[in-house]
Design a protein around this motif. Structure first.
Motif, PDB file in Angstrom:
ATOM      1  N   GLY A  14       0.788  -1.228   0.000  1.00  0.00           N
ATOM      2  CA  GLY A  14       0.000   0.000   0.000  1.00  0.00           C
ATOM      3  C   GLY A  14       0.821   1.279   0.000  1.00  0.00           C
ATOM      4  O   GLY A  14       0.268   2.366  -0.054  1.00  0.00           O
ATOM      5  N   GLN A  15       2.127   1.167   0.050  1.00  0.00           N
ATOM      6  CA  GLN A  15       2.999   2.344   0.027  1.00  0.00           C
ATOM      7  C   GLN A  15       3.655   2.428  -1.350  1.00  0.00           C
ATOM      8  O   GLN A  15       4.260   1.460  -1.801  1.00  0.00           O
ATOM      9  CB  GLN A  15       4.096   2.234   1.096  1.00  0.00           C
ATOM     10  N   SER A  16       3.564   3.575  -1.990  1.00  0.00           N
ATOM     11  CA  SER A  16       4.141   3.704  -3.335  1.00  0.00           C
ATOM     12  C   SER A  16       5.655   3.894  -3.299  1.00  0.00           C
ATOM     13  O   SER A  16       6.348   3.568  -4.250  1.00  0.00           O
ATOM     14  CB  SER A  16       3.491   4.870  -4.074  1.00  0.00           C
ATOM     15  N   LYS A  17       6.162   4.412  -2.192  1.00  0.00           N
ATOM     16  CA  LYS A  17       7.604   4.627  -2.058  1.00  0.00           C
ATOM     17  C   LYS A  17       8.141   3.822  -0.882  1.00  0.00           C
ATOM     18  O   LYS A  17       7.419   3.576   0.084  1.00  0.00           O
ATOM     19  CB  LYS A  17       7.897   6.110  -1.826  1.00  0.00           C
ATOM     20  N   PRO A  18       9.401   3.408  -0.954  1.00  0.00           N
ATOM     21  CA  PRO A  18       9.964   2.655   0.178  1.00  0.00           C
ATOM     22  C   PRO A  18      10.109   3.542   1.418  1.00  0.00           C
ATOM     23  O   PRO A  18      10.281   4.752   1.306  1.00  0.00           O
ATOM     24  CB  PRO A  18      11.332   2.211  -0.340  1.00  0.00           C
ATOM     25  N   LEU A  19      10.010   2.913   2.581  1.00  0.00           N
ATOM     26  CA  LEU A  19      10.249   3.609   3.837  1.00  0.00           C
ATOM     27  C   LEU A  19      11.743   3.533   4.148  1.00  0.00           C
ATOM     28  O   LEU A  19      12.413   2.592   3.766  1.00  0.00           O
ATOM     29  CB  LEU A  19       9.425   2.965   4.953  1.00  0.00           C
ATOM     30  N   ARG A  20      12.265   4.540   4.870  1.00  0.00           N
ATOM     31  CA  ARG A  20      13.706   4.599   5.040  1.00  0.00           C
ATOM     32  C   ARG A  20      14.177   4.950   6.445  1.00  0.00           C
ATOM     33  O   ARG A  20      15.344   5.214   6.637  1.00  0.00           O
ATOM     34  CB  ARG A  20      14.296   5.635   4.080  1.00  0.00           C
ATOM     35  N   ASP A  21      13.305   4.989   7.446  1.00  0.00           N
ATOM     36  CA  ASP A  21      13.796   5.409   8.752  1.00  0.00           C
ATOM     37  C   ASP A  21      13.365   4.422   9.834  1.00  0.00           C
ATOM     38  O   ASP A  21      12.427   3.656   9.646  1.00  0.00           O
ATOM     39  CB  ASP A  21      13.313   6.830   9.083  1.00  0.00           C
ATOM     40  N   PRO A  22      14.048   4.425  10.976  1.00  0.00           N
ATOM     41  CA  PRO A  22      13.764   3.457  12.045  1.00  0.00           C
ATOM     42  C   PRO A  22      12.331   3.543  12.568  1.00  0.00           C
ATOM     43  O   PRO A  22      11.724   2.516  12.845  1.00  0.00           O
ATOM     44  CB  PRO A  22      14.747   3.820  13.151  1.00  0.00           C
ATOM     45  N   ASN A  23      11.773   4.740  12.697  1.00  0.00           N
ATOM     46  CA  ASN A  23      10.407   4.871  13.212  1.00  0.00           C
ATOM     47  C   ASN A  23       9.391   4.226  12.280  1.00  0.00           C
ATOM     48  O   ASN A  23       8.423   3.614  12.726  1.00  0.00           O
ATOM     49  CB  ASN A  23      10.058   6.333  13.457  1.00  0.00           C
ATOM     50  N   SER A  24       9.591   4.352  10.985  1.00  0.00           N
ATOM     51  CA  SER A  24       8.687   3.718  10.014  1.00  0.00           C
ATOM     52  C   SER A  24       8.781   2.199  10.118  1.00  0.00           C
ATOM     53  O   SER A  24       7.770   1.493  10.068  1.00  0.00           O
ATOM     54  CB  SER A  24       9.025   4.158   8.597  1.00  0.00           C
ATOM     55  N   TYR A  25       9.997   1.696  10.281  1.00  0.00           N
ATOM     56  CA  TYR A  25      10.199   0.251  10.420  1.00  0.00           C
ATOM     57  C   TYR A  25       9.484  -0.254  11.670  1.00  0.00           C
ATOM     58  O   TYR A  25       8.762  -1.259  11.628  1.00  0.00           O
ATOM     59  CB  TYR A  25      11.690  -0.060  10.484  1.00  0.00           C
ATOM     60  N   LEU A  26       9.625   0.449  12.774  1.00  0.00           N
ATOM     61  CA  LEU A  26       8.966   0.049  14.020  1.00  0.00           C
ATOM     62  C   LEU A  26       7.450   0.144  13.909  1.00  0.00           C
ATOM     63  O   LEU A  26       6.727  -0.667  14.494  1.00  0.00           O
ATOM     64  CB  LEU A  26       9.487   0.888  15.186  1.00  0.00           C
ATOM     65  N   MET A  27       6.941   1.102  13.139  1.00  0.00           N
ATOM     66  CA  MET A  27       5.509   1.217  12.921  1.00  0.00           C
ATOM     67  C   MET A  27       4.978  -0.035  12.223  1.00  0.00           C
ATOM     68  O   MET A  27       3.943  -0.580  12.606  1.00  0.00           O
ATOM     69  CB  MET A  27       5.174   2.451  12.084  1.00  0.00           C
ATOM     70  N   ILE A  28       5.687  -0.517  11.214  1.00  0.00           N
ATOM     71  CA  ILE A  28       5.263  -1.708  10.477  1.00  0.00           C
ATOM     72  C   ILE A  28       5.299  -2.930  11.387  1.00  0.00           C
ATOM     73  O   ILE A  28       4.381  -3.757  11.370  1.00  0.00           O
ATOM     74  CB  ILE A  28       6.148  -1.923   9.228  1.00  0.00           C
ATOM     75  N   ILE A  29       6.328  -3.064  12.197  1.00  0.00           N
ATOM     76  CA  ILE A  29       6.405  -4.187  13.140  1.00  0.00           C
ATOM     77  C   ILE A  29       5.213  -4.122  14.101  1.00  0.00           C
ATOM     78  O   ILE A  29       4.595  -5.144  14.415  1.00  0.00           O
ATOM     79  CB  ILE A  29       7.736  -4.168  13.913  1.00  0.00           C
ATOM     80  N   GLY A  30       4.854  -2.925  14.562  1.00  0.00           N
ATOM     81  CA  GLY A  30       3.694  -2.750  15.429  1.00  0.00           C
ATOM     82  C   GLY A  30       2.404  -3.182  14.752  1.00  0.00           C
ATOM     83  O   GLY A  30       1.549  -3.831  15.363  1.00  0.00           O
TER      84      GLY A  30
END
Length: 85
Positions: A14-30
């Motif tokens: 659902g994201q058109s662009k890749p995520l690149r920061d630690p907070n975004s990564y932790l959001m996905i894990i959540g």
């Protein structure tokens, strides 16, 4: 920003662009934890050479919470994937 995250990018449904920061990564894990009870990641294999690492893993759990726009199904999932760091 931590040096390791300067070159990391990861793709999310659902994201058109890749995520690149630690907070975004932790959001996905959540989101994974809230969408799949008993979620577990099992390391299958890891290969490293110089400054690159490939990790093959299996993720499994029960889809009993909303995950992105997908309503809970109550079904068990088992997914294999490979990440490159």
């Amino acid at each position: 920003m931590n040096n390791i995250f300067k070159c990391i990018k990861f793709y999310v449904p659902g994201q058109s662009k890749p995520l690149r920061d630690p907070n975004s990564y932790l959001m996905i894990i959540g989101k994974m934890h809230s969408g799949f009870s008993g979620i577990q990641w099992t390391l299958e294999e890891m290969v490293s050479e110089e400054n690159e690492t490939a990790i093959w893993f299996t993720m499994q759990g029960t889809h009993d919470g909303a995950f992105f726009r997908i309503s809970p199904t109550g079904k068990s999932i088992k997914v294999q994937a490979m990440n490159f760091y």
